[in-house]
Design an enzyme around this catalytic site. Structure first.
Site, PDB file in Angstrom:
ATOM      1  CB  THR A 342      -0.957   0.016   1.212  1.00  0.00           C
ATOM      2  OG1 THR A 342      -1.751   1.201   1.166  1.00  0.00           O
ATOM      3  CG2 THR A 342      -0.212  -0.040   2.528  1.00  0.00           C
ATOM      4  CG  HIS A 394       4.636 -10.990  16.989  1.00  0.00           C
ATOM      5  ND1 HIS A 394       5.655 -11.839  16.635  1.00  0.00           N
ATOM      6  CD2 HIS A 394       5.162 -10.184  17.962  1.00  0.00           C
ATOM      7  CE1 HIS A 394       6.735 -11.562  17.338  1.00  0.00           C
ATOM      8  NE2 HIS A 394       6.463 -10.560  18.154  1.00  0.00           N
TER       9      HIS A 394
END
Length: 423
Positions: A342, A394
């Site tokens: 992006t 994560h």
């Protein structure tokens, strides 16, 4: 012969769609392949072409209606001839512009019930379709006369005057109380403008996916800076010959795509996704490129980006961006990516923490390239610097892999190869 116009088959992940705008009226002649209506899903806006030439004899579902795959929304008579609509029929068709299908049906009935003189007075006095739908007809067969409309207008004026008088009386008495005044779609009690607009289906889907991403993934972001001088020099040197040879401009995005693929090759976990308690390693590189469109942010996919040249990547980006603006992307072009990029820099963003596009596990954020002071060999120099941000899940990606993959992207950008060296 009557031909049914049906909602096209939607993808498995799309349960329903919304009819946006009919381009033809009931009674109009249509040609085969001519776009009849725009249909919005939570991913794209589809055009529905006429299956055969003929006259659109019946519109079953109006603008704003929620529909499903294969649902019949209109019928075309291939043997009929186009007919001229009467004033009452035109008024009936115009009610398709109401916000919901239920109100459309009521408004259509009301329009057909208005005497011509009554409808003219209503329009001259600015009555909305909602107001017109509440007027009770006293004429023959329940038709609404001009007297009915005038009585409605007088009652409305008297009600408003009474409420304003009550407000003035309350204020004069020193009572701190808010009077209830009519509130329309755009103006609140205080007279300050407001406008309530329902979310489009695409915007609702964007909101849903962003909330899903934030609530299901353990998102963390790591940052780095990249010196864009080498790419800027390379681009300046080859952009003319590149455009002449390939018919497309050499932008910066293809360099970022190439750099991302290089990093994903070295660290496959960045290109993976979570499925329950399993990790799916994708051995292909389908890169999503976030594009702003009039209906919201969309992320079309560049398939097998590792197998494409700079020119092929730039050509695909140009094509996808153009069709995104026109609302002509297909559903399959927006699904199945393994990693996304992006670029907030085109709008001037200095730094951001991009949100992962599920079920992907990472996304690269690019920002505005600015001249900044940096230290090289113990000296402060000015260089064109771009801050990169890599948001990652994560749950499966450790900090080591995230940081090193972003370093790999940085190195690929600071030491690029000529786009003309490719076969």
């Amino acid at each position: 012969m009557l031909i049914e116009v049906k909602v096209p088959e939607l993808s498995e992940s799309v349960a329903e769609a919304t009819l946006i705008s009919w381009h033809k009226r009931q009674g109009d002649h249509v040609e085969r392949g001519e776009n009849l209506i725009d249909i919005e899903t939570d991913k794209v806006v589809l055009e529905l072409p006429a299956p055969q030439s003929g006259v659109l004899t019946e519109i079953i579902r109006n603008d704003g209606a929620t529909v499903t795959s294969g649902e019949i929304i209109a019928r075309i008579n291939t043997a009929a001839k186009e007919t001229q609509s009467t004033p009452e029929q035109s008024a009936s068709v115009d009610t398709r512009l109401t916000e919901t299908a239920d109100f459309s049906a009521v408004a259509t009935h009301q329009a057909e019930s208005f005497m011509p003189s009554a409808k003219k007075i209503a329009e001259e006095n600015g009555l909305t379709e909602e107001e017109m739908a509440t007027i009770h007809g006293t004429g023959r067969g329940g038709r609404i006369t001009k007297e009915d409309v005038l009585a409605h207008i007088k009652h409305k004026e008297n009600t408003t005057s009474s409420q304003q008088a009550a407000l003035q009386s309350t204020q004069a008495a020193g009572v701190k109380k808010t009077a209830i005044l009519p509130i329309d779609n755009q103006t609140g009690n205080s007279g300050r403008p407001e406008k309530r607009v329902p979310m489009t289906r695409i915007r609702m889907r964007i909101a849903e996916r962003l909330v899903q991403s934030q609530s299901t993934a353990a998102i963390l972001t790591t940052f780095n800076e990249v010196n864009m001088q080498a790419i800027m020099d390379l681009r300046a040197r080859y952009k003319d010959s590149f455009e002449k040879e390939h018919g497309v401009k050499l932008g910066f995005t293809s360099f970022f795509v190439k750099a991302a693929v290089a990093a994903l090759r070295k660290f496959p976990i960045i290109n993976a996704s979570v499925d329950g308690n399993d990790i799916i390693y994708h051995e292909y590189y389908d890169i999503g490129i976030a594009v702003a469109s009039p209906r919201g942010l969309v992320v079309p996919i560049i398939r097998d980006a590792d197998k494409l040249t700079f020119a092929e990547i730039e050509q695909q980006i140009a094509d996808l961006a153009k069709r995104a603006q026109e609302g002509k992307l297909a559903i399959e072009e927006l699904t199945g990516g393994t990693f996304s990029i992006t670029n907030g820099g085109v709008f001037g963003s200095m730094l951001s923490t991009p949100i992962i596009n599920p079920p992907q596990s990472a996304i690269l954020g690019i920002h505005a390239t600015k001249q900044r002071p940096v230290v090289e060999n113990g000296q402060i120099v000015i260089r064109p610097i771009n801050y990169l941000a890599l948001s990652y899940d994560h749950r499966i990606i450790d900090g080591r892999e995230a940081v090193l993959s972003l370093v790999a992207i940085k190195e690929a950008l600071e030491y690029p190869v000529s786009p003309l060296f490719e076969n």
